[in-house]
Design a protein around this motif. Structure first.
Motif, short mmCIF file in Angstrom:
data_model
loop_
_atom_site.label_atom_id
_atom_site.label_comp_id
_atom_site.label_asym_id
_atom_site.label_seq_id
_atom_site.Cartn_x
_atom_site.Cartn_y
_atom_site.Cartn_z
N VAL A 112 0.86 -1.18 0.00
CA VAL A 112 0.00 0.00 0.00
C VAL A 112 0.90 1.23 0.00
CG1 VAL A 112 -1.77 1.28 1.27
CG2 VAL A 112 -1.83 -1.23 1.22
N VAL A 113 0.85 1.98 -1.08
CA VAL A 113 1.69 3.17 -1.22
C VAL A 113 1.18 4.26 -0.27
CG1 VAL A 113 2.47 4.97 -2.83
CG2 VAL A 113 2.21 2.60 -3.61
N TYR A 114 2.11 4.96 0.35
CA TYR A 114 1.73 6.04 1.27
C TYR A 114 1.09 7.21 0.50
CZ TYR A 114 4.12 4.18 5.39
OH TYR A 114 4.49 3.41 6.47
N PRO A 115 -0.02 7.73 1.02
CA PRO A 115 -0.54 8.99 0.47
C PRO A 115 0.50 10.09 0.69
CG PRO A 115 -2.11 7.99 2.01
CD PRO A 115 -0.82 7.23 2.14
N LYS A 116 0.47 11.11 -0.14
CA LYS A 116 1.49 12.16 -0.06
C LYS A 116 1.54 12.82 1.31
CE LYS A 116 3.10 13.73 -4.47
NZ LYS A 116 3.09 14.77 -5.51
N THR A 117 0.39 12.98 1.94
CA THR A 117 0.38 13.62 3.26
C THR A 117 1.20 12.81 4.26
OG1 THR A 117 -1.74 12.52 3.67
CG2 THR A 117 -1.81 14.84 3.00
N TRP A 118 1.02 11.48 4.25
CA TRP A 118 1.76 10.62 5.17
C TRP A 118 3.23 10.53 4.77
CZ3 TRP A 118 1.46 9.43 9.90
CH2 TRP A 118 0.21 9.35 10.54
N LEU A 119 3.48 10.53 3.48
CA LEU A 119 4.87 10.47 3.01
C LEU A 119 5.65 11.67 3.53
CD1 LEU A 119 6.56 8.61 1.15
CD2 LEU A 119 6.01 10.14 -0.73
N ARG A 144 4.92 13.56 6.14
CA ARG A 144 5.03 13.53 7.60
C ARG A 144 6.12 12.55 8.06
NH1 ARG A 144 -0.76 13.14 10.42
NH2 ARG A 144 0.42 14.01 12.18
N LEU A 145 6.19 11.41 7.40
CA LEU A 145 7.19 10.41 7.79
C LEU A 145 8.61 10.84 7.42
CD1 LEU A 145 5.27 7.12 6.87
CD2 LEU A 145 5.58 8.12 9.13
N LYS A 146 8.74 11.59 6.35
CA LYS A 146 10.05 12.11 5.97
C LYS A 146 10.60 13.08 7.02
CE LYS A 146 9.82 11.79 0.91
NZ LYS A 146 9.67 12.56 -0.35
N ASN A 147 9.68 13.69 7.78
CA ASN A 147 10.05 14.73 8.74
C ASN A 147 10.14 14.21 10.18
OD1 ASN A 147 10.60 17.54 9.25
ND2 ASN A 147 8.58 17.66 10.21
N ASP A 152 2.38 9.13 16.61
CA ASP A 152 2.30 7.69 16.88
C ASP A 152 0.84 7.25 16.96
OD1 ASP A 152 2.97 5.09 17.46
OD2 ASP A 152 3.99 5.52 19.35
N GLU A 153 0.04 8.01 17.68
CA GLU A 153 -1.40 7.73 17.81
C GLU A 153 -2.07 7.74 16.43
OE1 GLU A 153 -3.40 7.28 20.58
OE2 GLU A 153 -1.97 7.64 22.22
N GLU A 154 -1.78 8.77 15.66
CA GLU A 154 -2.41 8.92 14.35
C GLU A 154 -1.94 7.84 13.38
OE1 GLU A 154 -2.34 12.91 12.72
OE2 GLU A 154 -2.22 13.75 14.74
N TYR A 155 -0.64 7.52 13.45
CA TYR A 155 -0.11 6.51 12.54
C TYR A 155 -0.69 5.13 12.89
CZ TYR A 155 3.10 3.69 9.77
OH TYR A 155 3.62 2.80 8.85
N THR A 156 -0.86 4.86 14.18
CA THR A 156 -1.45 3.58 14.59
C THR A 156 -2.86 3.44 14.02
OG1 THR A 156 -0.12 3.52 16.61
CG2 THR A 156 -2.08 2.14 16.57
#
Length: 356
Positions: A43-50, A52-55, A68-72
């Motif tokens: 499942v490819v990450y949506p750009k918003t999550w991509l 956020r995770l880069k940062n 962490d809560e939101e990613y879970t």
């Protein structure tokens, strides 16, 4: 309950951020372990999550906890969709690595987001996760964790090489499994190819078109990490401190950066696998699809590079984290001191059951 047959979902998100790998796998224990990947999907990450995770590395403690809560919650929705879409039922557990936010074992900590207890309730399944923390608490690197899967699931290979965000490798030395990170791979290549507007360098075409830069190549190979003895592991923090500033200081065209860095990867990998001659090397991970990289590695070794089925190339880590979860459920060691440098072999990870 200890039994001989298990069906689990393995879940993995790697540092290269190419997506969340999910695999439904059946395992059987006889004299040896065997497995079958029944269904697998990235499942490819949506750009918003991509973004956020880069940062992640720049976030403070409270911001990380909130993320962490939101990613879970996000991860739970991905897993639920995988289960629903494929009509999956009667599984023993979901075995999830989470996504690495921080990894500084030399300072005594590591953090993988997406491993909160509520994941179990959100997906209504037993969850086995958070495999790294205990090892770091025992003085280990918390990585790599895949080698025990290499030992039990791929014993016919002398070397098991993974070309993901980082290159890591494992092999059997007498009675011990030895493993370590070799060098950064896609975490570097994808950053620079992103400047050209691509997510990755398809087949290494862009790197192949570049010009080799000897001085940068030499400086990369002189980095202190490459002279350290195993066990050793790498994280994004190390790359941001050591690789990016060095590469950027040369201000080279992107194709030249990619070309030179691919040759650096090949050089470091060959230096390791050439310690044993005429051996079989199982190569997996997204880097296997970089034809230029595979050619450069092959040029530097007489060993045979074996490319397995597409499912194993792409989902080997999800497969093995599924296996680590089973070992945890069985109360068996899934983390080896010979690999991580921990005080002892141990059964690592947390088990979360649905709260009633």
């Amino acid at each position: 309950m200890i039994k001989d047959n298990y069906t689990v979902i393995g879940v993995m998100s790697g540092t290269s951020l190419d997506g969340i790998d999910l695999a439904l796998i059946s395992f059987k224990k006889a004299t040896n372990w065997s497995f079958k990947i029944e269904i697998a999907q990235t499942v490819v990450y949506p750009k918003t999550w991509l973004n956020r995770l880069k940062n992640l590395i720049n976030l403070g403690t409270s911001e990380l906890n909130e993320l962490d809560e939101e990613y879970t919650t996000f991860l739970a929705s991905v897993i639920n969709n995988f289960i629903k879409t494929n009509n999956i039922s009667n599984i023993d557990a979901v075995c999830s690595h989470g996504h690495t936010a921080l990894h500084r074992p030399e300072l005594g900590y590591t953090l993988q987001i997406g491993n909160l207890p509520q994941l179990s309730n959100l997906i209504k399944q037993t969850v086995v996760c958070d495999f790294r923390i205990q090892d770091v608490e025992l003085g280990g690197q918390g990585a790599p964790l895949v080698p025990i899967g290499d030992q039990f699931l791929f014993p016919q290979y002398h070397w098991c090489l993974n070309l993901g965000g980082f290159a890591n490798i494992s092999s059997q030395e007498n009675t011990n499994r030895i493993a370590f990170d070799i060098c950064p791979v896609n975490i570097v290549l994808n950053k620079y190819v992103g400047v050209l507007g691509f997510d990755f360098d398809d087949k290494g075409i862009l790197a192949r078109q570049g010009i080799f830069h000897q001085k940068l190549f030499n400086q990369l190979n002189q980095l202190a990490f490459y002279y350290e003895k195993a066990p050793k592991s790498l994280g994004l923090e190390w790359v941001k401190t050591n690789i990016f500033p060095l590469v950027d200081s040369y201000n080279l065209p992107i194709n030249d950066v990619l070309h030179t860095y691919v040759k650096h990867i090949a050089f470091q990998i060959a230096k390791v696998i050439n310690q044993k001659q005429n051996t079989l090397v199982l190569a997996t991970g997204g880097g296997v699809f970089n034809d230029f990289l595979l050619e450069e590695i092959t040029k530097l070794t007489s060993n045979q590079i074996i490319i397995p089925s597409k499912n194993i190339i792409e989902f080997k880590e999800a497969l093995i984290f599924g296996f680590l979860g089973i070992l945890k459920l069985r109360g068996e060691n899934n983390c080896l001191k010979s690999v991580t440098g921990a005080l002892k072999d141990h059964s690592s990870g947390k088990i979360f059951n649905i709260k009633k």
